[in-house]
Design a protein around this motif. Structure first.
Motif, mmCIF file in Angstrom:
data_model
loop_
_atom_site.group_PDB
_atom_site.id
_atom_site.type_symbol
_atom_site.label_atom_id
_atom_site.label_comp_id
_atom_site.label_asym_id
_atom_site.label_seq_id
_atom_site.Cartn_x
_atom_site.Cartn_y
_atom_site.Cartn_z
ATOM 1 N N UNK A 18 0.822 -1.212 0.000
ATOM 2 C CA UNK A 18 0.000 0.000 0.000
ATOM 3 C C UNK A 18 0.848 1.250 0.000
ATOM 4 N N UNK A 19 1.926 1.209 0.749
ATOM 5 C CA UNK A 19 2.851 2.337 0.834
ATOM 6 C C UNK A 19 3.490 2.612 -0.530
ATOM 7 N N UNK A 20 3.880 1.557 -1.236
ATOM 8 C CA UNK A 20 4.475 1.692 -2.573
ATOM 9 C C UNK A 20 3.449 2.256 -3.556
ATOM 10 N N UNK A 21 2.204 1.782 -3.452
ATOM 11 C CA UNK A 21 1.137 2.323 -4.302
ATOM 12 C C UNK A 21 1.039 3.834 -4.103
ATOM 13 N N UNK A 22 1.114 4.272 -2.850
ATOM 14 C CA UNK A 22 1.073 5.712 -2.560
ATOM 15 C C UNK A 22 2.234 6.457 -3.192
ATOM 16 N N UNK A 23 3.430 5.875 -3.126
ATOM 17 C CA UNK A 23 4.592 6.508 -3.734
ATOM 18 C C UNK A 23 4.459 6.674 -5.233
ATOM 19 N N UNK A 27 3.373 10.229 -6.742
ATOM 20 C CA UNK A 27 4.618 10.606 -7.402
ATOM 21 C C UNK A 27 4.380 10.804 -8.877
ATOM 22 N N UNK A 28 4.844 9.838 -9.695
ATOM 23 C CA UNK A 28 4.758 10.034 -11.143
ATOM 24 C C UNK A 28 3.343 10.041 -11.728
ATOM 25 N N UNK A 29 2.395 9.353 -11.104
ATOM 26 C CA UNK A 29 1.063 9.258 -11.709
ATOM 27 C C UNK A 29 0.238 10.525 -11.485
ATOM 28 N N UNK A 30 0.067 10.935 -10.230
ATOM 29 C CA UNK A 30 -0.815 12.071 -9.921
ATOM 30 C C UNK A 30 -0.136 13.158 -9.090
ATOM 31 N N UNK A 31 1.155 13.084 -8.919
ATOM 32 C CA UNK A 31 1.865 13.997 -8.025
ATOM 33 C C UNK A 31 1.646 15.471 -8.322
ATOM 34 N N UNK A 116 -7.630 11.315 -4.226
ATOM 35 C CA UNK A 116 -7.473 10.615 -2.956
ATOM 36 C C UNK A 116 -8.355 9.373 -2.866
ATOM 37 N N UNK A 117 -9.568 9.451 -3.358
ATOM 38 C CA UNK A 117 -10.462 8.286 -3.329
ATOM 39 C C UNK A 117 -9.883 7.144 -4.167
ATOM 40 N N UNK A 118 -9.385 7.461 -5.345
ATOM 41 C CA UNK A 118 -8.790 6.429 -6.200
ATOM 42 C C UNK A 118 -7.576 5.808 -5.524
ATOM 43 N N UNK A 119 -6.784 6.639 -4.856
ATOM 44 C CA UNK A 119 -5.628 6.116 -4.131
ATOM 45 C C UNK A 119 -6.053 5.082 -3.100
ATOM 46 N N UNK A 120 -7.061 5.394 -2.296
ATOM 47 C CA UNK A 120 -7.466 4.455 -1.248
ATOM 48 C C UNK A 120 -8.036 3.177 -1.824
ATOM 49 N N UNK A 121 -8.716 3.252 -2.942
ATOM 50 C CA UNK A 121 -9.195 2.032 -3.589
ATOM 51 C C UNK A 121 -8.016 1.177 -4.061
#
Length: 134
Positions: A18-23, A27-31, A116-121
């Motif tokens: 999950x932490x890597x998904x956040x990075x 980061x590169x996707x939606x940063x 943020x919603x997409x991130x949590x999913x």
């Protein structure tokens, strides 16, 4: 009452996933889009206490992973797809409405909500995958 034996390897690996998904997501996707939505510059982000921010974020990931692992003990025969659906269901049913409500009252943008919603999913999908596989 049955004793709950935690699979700590799965818990830690799922938290890391999950932490890597956040990075990747922030980061590169939606940063850049996320920084614009919250009103931060790259300098603002880099000036933060990174040890405290990342350390606490990983601690929160561990808490989420422990809680998900505990929930999944109630579905001992769930396969990969069911486990992922349960995990994503937690995000879709609890986290997305909670942040949506907070963002409505704090008048945050729809863009920030969707980021943020997409991130949590994705975060919970990654954790569910790891818990199913380990």
């Amino acid at each position: 009452m049955e004793f709950y034996a935690a699979n700590w390897i799965a818990i830690i690996v799922a938290a890391a996933a999950g932490f890597v998904v956040g990075g990747i997501w922030y980061g590169p996707v939606m940063g850049k889009k996320w920084m614009g939505a919250v009103g931060l510059t790259e300098e603002d982000v880099q000036s933060g206490n990174m040890i405290m921010i990342y350390g606490t974020a990983f601690l929160f990931s561990l808490i989420a992973s422990i809680t998900l692992a505990h929930l999944l003990t109630y579905f001992p025969d769930a396969g990969l797809s069911t486990t992922i659906l349960i995990a994503v269901g937690v995000a879709a049913g609890f986290l997305v409405p909670a942040i949506g409500t907070n963002y409505l009252f704090s008048q945050k943008s729809r863009t920030l909500f969707f980021i943020d919603a997409a991130y949590w999913l994705l975060f919970y999908a990654a954790m569910g995958t790891v818990h199913a596989l380990l």
